[in-house]
Design a protein around this motif. Structure first.
Motif, PDB file in Angstrom:
ATOM      1  N   LEU A  70      16.632 113.944  30.676  1.00 34.62           N
ATOM      2  CA  LEU A  70      15.995 112.647  29.799  1.00 34.62           C
ATOM      3  C   LEU A  70      14.554 112.948  30.664  1.00 34.62           C
ATOM      4  O   LEU A  70      14.646 112.783  31.833  1.00 34.62           O
ATOM      5  N   ALA A  71      13.464 112.454  29.611  1.00 35.24           N
ATOM      6  CA  ALA A  71      12.659 112.253  30.000  1.00 35.24           C
ATOM      7  C   ALA A  71      12.022 110.985  30.026  1.00 35.24           C
ATOM      8  O   ALA A  71      12.101 110.523  28.640  1.00 35.24           O
ATOM      9  N   ASP A  72      11.239 109.791  29.804  1.00 39.55           N
ATOM     10  CA  ASP A  72      10.300 108.914  30.267  1.00 39.55           C
ATOM     11  C   ASP A  72       9.297 109.203  29.629  1.00 39.55           C
ATOM     12  O   ASP A  72       8.667 110.133  29.168  1.00 39.55           O
ATOM     13  N   GLY A  73       8.951 108.272  28.993  1.00 38.55           N
ATOM     14  CA  GLY A  73       8.248 108.326  27.643  1.00 38.55           C
ATOM     15  C   GLY A  73       8.121 108.439  26.802  1.00 38.55           C
ATOM     16  O   GLY A  73       9.041 108.557  25.784  1.00 38.55           O
ATOM     17  N   THR A  74       7.194 109.163  25.811  1.00 34.41           N
ATOM     18  CA  THR A  74       6.843 109.376  24.515  1.00 34.41           C
ATOM     19  C   THR A  74       7.063 110.858  23.969  1.00 34.41           C
ATOM     20  O   THR A  74       5.550 111.355  24.824  1.00 34.41           O
TER      21      THR A  74
END
Length: 87
Positions: A70-74
């Motif tokens: 899972l990664a941050d951001g859009t």
């Protein structure tokens, strides 16, 4: 539980993706075409930003293993072009 494996329950997978209730997503891509059926990423699925955690691994019959985190951001799209690659 530390490790949850889901085989065949796309409703659960879609819920986990929608609520971002996962740390790692292991995806096995099998080179078979089955025709119609339920789609993992169907209409209404919330986009989730993930990052590749390790290089893809391919089996001798074409199955590909992909491990994402899972990664941050859009989420953003890219392209497959690379220097020296004929397209």
């Amino acid at each position: 539980h530390e490790h949850v494996k889901v085989v065949g329950s796309l409703n659960l997978v879609q819920s986990l993706l929608r609520e971002k209730l996962f740390d790692r997503l292991d995806l096995w891509v099998h080179p078979i075409l089955l025709g119609v059926g339920k789609k993992v990423f169907d209409g209404g699925t919330v986009p989730t930003n993930v990052t590749l955690l390790e290089p893809p691994a391919a089996g001798p019959k074409g199955t590909v293993f992909l491990r994402y985190g899972l990664a941050d951001g859009t989420p953003a799209t890219g392209d497959m072009s690379a220097p020296g690659r004929g397209v």
